[in-house]
Enzyme design. Structure first.
Site, short mmCIF file in Angstrom:
data_model
loop_
_atom_site.label_atom_id
_atom_site.label_comp_id
_atom_site.label_asym_id
_atom_site.label_seq_id
_atom_site.Cartn_x
_atom_site.Cartn_y
_atom_site.Cartn_z
N TYR A 86 6.81 2.27 19.15
CA TYR A 86 6.89 2.97 17.86
C TYR A 86 5.78 4.01 17.77
O TYR A 86 4.62 3.75 18.10
CB TYR A 86 6.79 1.96 16.72
CG TYR A 86 6.66 2.58 15.35
CD1 TYR A 86 7.62 3.49 14.89
CD2 TYR A 86 5.59 2.27 14.53
CE1 TYR A 86 7.50 4.06 13.64
CE2 TYR A 86 5.47 2.84 13.27
CZ TYR A 86 6.42 3.74 12.83
OH TYR A 86 6.30 4.32 11.60
N ASP B 137 5.20 -7.29 19.57
CA ASP B 137 5.88 -6.79 18.37
C ASP B 137 7.32 -7.27 18.45
O ASP B 137 8.11 -6.81 19.28
CB ASP B 137 5.82 -5.26 18.33
CG ASP B 137 6.40 -4.69 17.04
OD1 ASP B 137 7.29 -5.33 16.44
OD2 ASP B 137 5.98 -3.60 16.63
N LYS C 92 11.55 -4.69 7.79
CA LYS C 92 12.82 -4.57 8.48
C LYS C 92 13.68 -5.83 8.30
O LYS C 92 14.03 -6.17 7.19
CB LYS C 92 12.58 -4.26 9.96
CG LYS C 92 11.54 -3.16 10.21
CD LYS C 92 11.89 -1.84 9.52
CE LYS C 92 11.07 -0.66 10.01
NZ LYS C 92 9.63 -0.71 9.69
N ARG D 93 -6.87 -11.43 -3.48
CA ARG D 93 -7.07 -10.72 -2.22
C ARG D 93 -7.28 -11.72 -1.08
O ARG D 93 -6.93 -11.47 0.07
CB ARG D 93 -8.27 -9.77 -2.31
CG ARG D 93 -8.63 -9.10 -0.99
CD ARG D 93 -9.55 -7.92 -1.20
NE ARG D 93 -10.70 -8.25 -2.02
CZ ARG D 93 -11.83 -8.82 -1.56
NH1 ARG D 93 -11.95 -9.12 -0.28
NH2 ARG D 93 -12.83 -9.08 -2.38
#
Length: 392
Positions: A113, A185, A210, A61
């Site tokens: 978005y 972004d 993406k 983690r």
């Protein structure tokens, strides 16, 4: 025992081009075994040598060699201090938003978005963080919306789905004069075509699902920061919230990244031809594409980017035509997401921007007859023929 963190990475060689950096990665191979394909360290924990000696790895983690290789490569490409690989693009955005405290204010792109809007509406407002949406293509409008408590600007450029382009350098210059952090972004163009940190931005976020991973087979997000202080803060948040990217997904993203340059160039090449075809088709009302010379921010794109990307939005002006088009399209798939090798078309009003009210959507141009096309790497003539038969 060898420690991966001691090995020289490729960012020390400034003469290397991005095509080489993406193909080779940070270490470029496993320094212990010599494996050319960086291994998938599918482990949750690590053996310590003794109390006084360790390998720098303790718990996955916190740190994992496969994820670290992906993170380093992303940091190199964006010229950042450090990168963090997380479980999705929204996890990346959410991680950055934790930097805001109650009673602080953030400006976000008006055409952004829908998931980002939902995070602001459902999480930030609950935590008493104020937010406003603003058109970042209009610097004067941005200035009017800045408040004494504004601490962050979150810019999506090009925007999703209206393809508006913000002048990153000019916005950063103004924001920094007010002590405001700028987050970009960069999902649509990636670091191969646009490098926000070099233009003045403080933090870059990606939905690595993406273009970065590029094959529609993995969910991932990335945050790249500019300073040690930002890295230390986000490292703590990563440890607390545990949104880290798993080793298998890290390896898939790293493998996808190797072909980023050749894929982006093909996406770019195909999109130019398809945008022109759509613009000249009688059933297409309007086309939104940053590569058109009459695009309102075309010159800004030329100034800050080296490519236009593979995203196009187009308005058919009639719902019957939209429905028939989505039913008849064959090679291009009606599906959410973008940036993969396969071409995908979606309907923003009912898919990606359902969180945005109809009134706001209409104001922004996200009409019920607007479609968003993610152009893949297939043969462009096949794609154009598929669009032609679906329209006719």
């Amino acid at each position: 025992m060898k420690n991966f963190t001691n090995y020289t990475v490729y960012d020390k060689k400034e003469n290397l081009h991005d095509e080489t950096k993406v193909a080779r990665g940070a270490l470029g191979h496993d320094p212990v075994t010599g494996s050319i394909s960086f291994p998938i360290f599918q482990t949750s924990t690590y053996r310590h040598i003794s109390i006084k000696e360790n390998t720098n790895f303790n718990y996955s983690r916190i740190i994992n060699p496969t994820r670290e290789e992906f993170e380093r490569t992303m940091a190199i490409l964006d010229h950042g201090y450090r990168a963090f690989a997380v479980s999705s693009g929204m996890a990346a955005t959410s991680l950055v938003l934790t930097m805001l405290k109650p009673k602080e204010h953030i400006l976000i792109s008006d055409d952004v978005y829908g998931g980002t809007v939902r995070a602001c509406e459902e999480v930030l407002k609950y935590n008493k963080v104020e937010y406003n949406q603003v058109d970042f293509t209009n610097l004067e409008e941005v200035k009017k919306n800045v408040k004494p408590n504004t601490k962050m600007m979150f810019i999506e450029t090009p925007t999703n789905p209206m393809m508006k382009v913000a002048d990153i350098a000019e916005i950063c210059k103004y924001a920094h004069s007010k002590g405001i952090v700028v987050v970009v972004d960069n999902t649509f163009l990636t670091s191969y075509y646009q490098k926000p940190l070099l233009l003045g931005a403080d933090i870059v976020v990606y939905s690595a699902t993406k273009y970065i991973a590029g094959h529609n087979d993995v969910l991932a997000g990335v945050v790249v920061v500019k300073t040690k202080e930002q890295a230390e803060y986000l490292n703590l948040q990563m440890a607390i919230y545990g949104a880290c990217l798993g080793p298998m997904d890290s390896w898939l993203a790293l493998r996808g990244l190797k072909t980023l340059a050749v894929r982006m160039d093909r996406h770019n090449e195909n999109a130019k031809k398809i945008a022109e075809f759509l613009r000249n088709h009688p059933k297409v009302k309007k086309v939104y594409y940053v590569g058109f010379e009459d695009h309102p921010q075309y010159n800004i794109t030329l100034k800050q980017s080296k490519g236009f990307g593979g995203m196009i939005s187009f308005d058919l002006g009639d719902m019957d035509t939209v429905n028939k088009f989505l039913e008849k399209i064959n090679l291009i798939l009606f599906a959410e997401s973008l940036g993969g090798v396969e071409s995908l078309v979606t309907h923003p009003a009912t898919r990606t921007h359902t969180e945005v009210s109809k009134e706001v959507r209409e104001k922004l141009g996200i009409t019920d007859t607007l479609l968003r096309l993610s152009v893949g790497i297939e043969n462009v003539d096949d794609l154009i023929e598929d669009i032609r038969q679906a329209l006719e």
